[in-house]
Scaffold this motif. Structure first.
Motif, mmCIF file in Angstrom:
data_model
loop_
_atom_site.group_PDB
_atom_site.id
_atom_site.type_symbol
_atom_site.label_atom_id
_atom_site.label_comp_id
_atom_site.label_asym_id
_atom_site.label_seq_id
_atom_site.Cartn_x
_atom_site.Cartn_y
_atom_site.Cartn_z
ATOM 1 N N ASP A 3 0.717 -1.113 0.157
ATOM 2 C CA ASP A 3 -0.091 0.171 -0.380
ATOM 3 C C ASP A 3 0.964 1.586 -0.007
ATOM 4 O O ASP A 3 2.224 1.237 0.421
ATOM 5 N N ASP A 4 0.362 2.445 -0.442
ATOM 6 C CA ASP A 4 0.578 3.328 -0.083
ATOM 7 C C ASP A 4 2.055 4.253 -1.099
ATOM 8 O O ASP A 4 2.899 5.525 -0.802
ATOM 9 N N HIS A 23 -4.683 2.818 -4.703
ATOM 10 C CA HIS A 23 -5.165 2.645 -3.436
ATOM 11 C C HIS A 23 -6.178 4.148 -3.032
ATOM 12 O O HIS A 23 -6.351 5.050 -2.849
ATOM 13 N N HIS A 41 -7.400 2.783 1.385
ATOM 14 C CA HIS A 41 -6.549 3.769 2.351
ATOM 15 C C HIS A 41 -7.469 3.893 3.319
ATOM 16 O O HIS A 41 -8.149 4.959 3.587
ATOM 17 N N HIS A 72 3.660 -2.171 3.849
ATOM 18 C CA HIS A 72 3.672 -0.656 3.520
ATOM 19 C C HIS A 72 4.887 -0.211 3.428
ATOM 20 O O HIS A 72 5.774 -0.852 3.917
HETATM 21 ZN ZN LIG Z 1 -2.833 3.609 2.866
#
Ligand SMILES: [Zn+2]
Length: 258
Positions: free
Chosen positions: A45-46, A92, A139, A224
């Motif tokens: 993620d991110d 996301h 998210h 992440h």
């Molecule tokens: Zn996130």
């Protein structure tokens, strides 16, 4: 006469060989399609910020799936690099959580004060920005993912684009599974977060993910990139690769899950 008999024998032999080879091949493909191969999908993620650990993740030559935030300085660049590196790309989608300040949310997040029309607009704007995307996950979003009306608008748009959805499961009240079933979009749940304070901690989470896959056939983990431990997460995953091979667990894209 003799020549003809030899020719016939030869033809018979050739036919038998072909039958044997195709028969064996058939048996081989059957085994291969037996679903005996246990698999894990790892989502990071991110992305979209060129955040800490980004370069280390790009050294991993495995089928990772990366979730890229829209409206970020490196949204397009990170998505393109991920694609070139052989990763699967998803959006996301930032959404409002139950707790926390709105100022923590990235720009153009899905918030509960928006009209349904605005939710659709912001969803489209986010989806449009991430090249190569084939799905999305949330998210944050503990507030929005428990709202059936909001999620229906977002999931209908995702379905229209042929996306799948991964519920990051930031709340047990999430309605993503229920609404996805109702409208008929491919959906998956996160089984485990891979974040830890050390590389060894991440390594252990990846092995735990593989053990879950051993039990149910597949498992979905989320790690992440960024200042909270992006580099540690990337290295921990790398450390686990030889062990995954010993366990006969393959890393696949989310889109390759059943
Ligand atoms: Zn996130």
């Amino acid at each position: 006469m003799r020549v003809i008999i030899i020719k016939r024998t030869l033809i018979v032999v050739i036919v038998i060989v072909i039958l044997l080879v195709t028969g064996l091949y058939g048996a081989y493909t059957e085994v291969f399609n037996d679903n005996e191969q246990k698999v894990i999908a790892i989502i990071i993620d991110d992305f979209g910020n060129n955040g800490k650990g980004t370069e280390t993740f790009f050294k991993i030559k495995e089928r990772l799936t990366v979730a890229v935030l829209p409206n970020m300085p490196y949204t397009v660049e990170d998505a393109e690099r991920a694609h070139q590196n052989g990763f699967e790309v998803i959006v996301h989608l930032p959404m409002e959580p139950v707790k926390g300040k709105k100022s923590w949310l990235p720009p153009d997040s899905i918030t509960s004060d928006l009209s349904y029309n605005e939710v659709l607009k912001k969803t489209c704007k986010a989806f449009d920005q991430v090249p190569y995307a084939v799905g999305f996950n949330n998210h944050m979003g503990s507030k929005i993912t428990s709202d059936k009306n909001m999620m229906r608008i977002i999931l209908e748009e995702a379905k229209r684009r042929g996306y799948y959805v991964v519920d990051s499961k930031t709340t047990k009240n999430s309605v993503i599974d229920e609404v996805s079933e109702a409208i008929g979009i491919k959906h998956y749940d996160r089984d485990l977060f891979l974040d830890a304070k050390s590389e060894y901690g991440v390594y252990k989470q990846v092995i735990r993910l593989a053990e879950i896959a051993g039990e149910k056939g597949y498992a979905v983990g989320i790690g992440h990139v960024g200042p909270e431990g992006g580099t540690i997460t990337a290295r921990g995953i790398m450390d686990a690769l030889p062990e995954l091979e010993k366990m006969n667990i393959k890393i696949v894209y989310v889109s390759q899950l059943k």
